[in-house]
Design a protein around this motif. Structure first.
Motif, PDB file in Angstrom:
ATOM      1  N   ALA A 247     -62.396  12.864  15.641  1.00  0.00           N
ATOM      2  CA  ALA A 247     -60.965  12.647  15.923  1.00  0.00           C
ATOM      3  C   ALA A 247     -60.408  11.530  15.049  1.00  0.00           C
TER       4      ALA A 247
ATOM      5  N   ASP B 111     -58.877  17.789  23.848  1.00  0.00           N
ATOM      6  CA  ASP B 111     -58.525  18.397  22.549  1.00  0.00           C
ATOM      7  C   ASP B 111     -59.681  19.234  22.007  1.00  0.00           C
ATOM      8  N   ARG B 112     -60.891  18.675  22.085  1.00  0.00           N
ATOM      9  CA  ARG B 112     -62.059  19.327  21.466  1.00  0.00           C
ATOM     10  C   ARG B 112     -62.375  20.680  22.100  1.00  0.00           C
TER      11      ARG B 112
ATOM     12  N   ALA C  88     -60.171  12.885  11.477  1.00  0.00           N
ATOM     13  CA  ALA C  88     -59.077  13.861  11.345  1.00  0.00           C
ATOM     14  C   ALA C  88     -57.704  13.214  11.546  1.00  0.00           C
ATOM     15  N   LYS C  89     -57.708  11.931  11.942  1.00  0.00           N
ATOM     16  CA  LYS C  89     -56.463  11.174  12.180  1.00  0.00           C
ATOM     17  C   LYS C  89     -55.552  11.886  13.194  1.00  0.00           C
ATOM     18  N   THR C  90     -56.178  12.486  14.224  1.00  0.00           N
ATOM     19  CA  THR C  90     -55.378  13.091  15.291  1.00  0.00           C
ATOM     20  C   THR C  90     -54.679  11.936  16.025  1.00  0.00           C
TER      21      THR C  90
END
Length: 196
Positions: free
Chosen positions: A38, A70-71, A41-43
Motif C-alpha cells: 500500500a 482494500d486488499r 502503491a501510494k494508495t
C-alpha cells in the motif's frame, strides 16, 4: 473460503500456510506485505501509513483495517484468502468481522495450531544447531530471550481470540506437534469440505 491461522511463534504457521496457498489456490495475506504494498502503491491509506511509520510509530488498527479492506477487493481474493498476522487482538477481530460483513462475507474457519511450548523451545534450539552445522548465520531473532518475548506477546494479545472465535463456532484446533504431513492432512480434513 476465508481462513485465519492462530498459534504461537514456531508452531509451523508459515509451513502450513504455504500448503494451504498451494492446495486451495488462495492468497496468503500478510499484514506486513500488505502494508508495504500500500505504501509502495501510494494508495490513500498507504500514504497515511507511511507518515505514521516515518514518524517511528506503530500503524493504528484503523489503518491496518483499511489496508485489509482494500486488499481483499483484489481479484486474486475472489475465491478466498488466508489471513496471516491479522487479526492479532480482539479489537482487530471485531473490526475484521465488520469489514467482511459490509462485503457480505464472513470467516469460514479459524485454525489454531496447538503446540507444547517446551517443545517449541526444543524446536528453536534444534533450528539454531542445524543452522550453525550448515555454517550459516543464525537469524537475529532466533534466540531464547526473543522467542520468550514473542510467546508472551502472543499469550497476552492473540490468545484471547481463541474464545472469541470459539463462541462463533469457527475455531478448529489442530495438533501442531505432528509431522508436517500429519498437520497438513488434518488441515485438509477441515478445509476440503469448506472449499468444495
Amino acid at each position: 473460503m476465508i481462513v485465519i491461522f492462530l498459534g504461537p511463534p514456531g508452531a509451523g504457521k508459515g509451513t502450513q500456510a504455504a500448503h494451504i496457498v498451494e492446495r486451495y489456490k488462495i492468497p496468503q495475506l500478510s499484514t506486513g506485505d500488505m502494508l508495504r504494498a500500500a505504501v509502495a502503491a501510494k494508495t490513500p491509506v498507504g500514504v497515511k501509513a507511511k507518515e505514521v511509520m516515518d514518524a517511528g510509530n506503530l500503524v493504528s488498527d484503523e489503518i491496518v483495517g483499511a489496508i485489509v479492506s482494500d486488499r481483499i477487493e483484489e481479484p486474486d481474493c475472489a475465491r478466498g484468502f488466508l489471513l496471516d498476522g491479522f487479526p492479532r487482538t480482539l479489537v482487530q477481530a471485531e473490526m475484521l468481522d465488520e469489514i467482511l460483513a459490509k462485503k457480505g462475507l464472513s470467516v469460514n474457519a479459524v485454525i489454531e495450531l496447538k503446540v507444547d511450548e517446551a517443545a517449541l523451545l526444543d524446536r528453536l534450539r534444534n533450528r539454531i544447531e542445524e543452522t550453525k552445522a550448515r555454517g550459516e548465520e543464525v537469524r537475529a531473532d532466533d534466540n531464547e530471550e526473543t522467542f520468550a518475548k514473542r510467546l508472551g506477546v502472543y499469550s497476552e494479545q492473540t490468545a484471547p481470540l481463541i474464545p472469541y472465535y470459539e463462541k462463533q463456532g469457527k475455531l478448529r484446533a489442530v495438533d501442531g506437534m505432528g509431522t508436517v504431513e500429519d498437520v497438513s492432512a488434518a488441515l485438509d480434513a477441515i478445509l476440503d469440505p469448506i472449499s468444495a
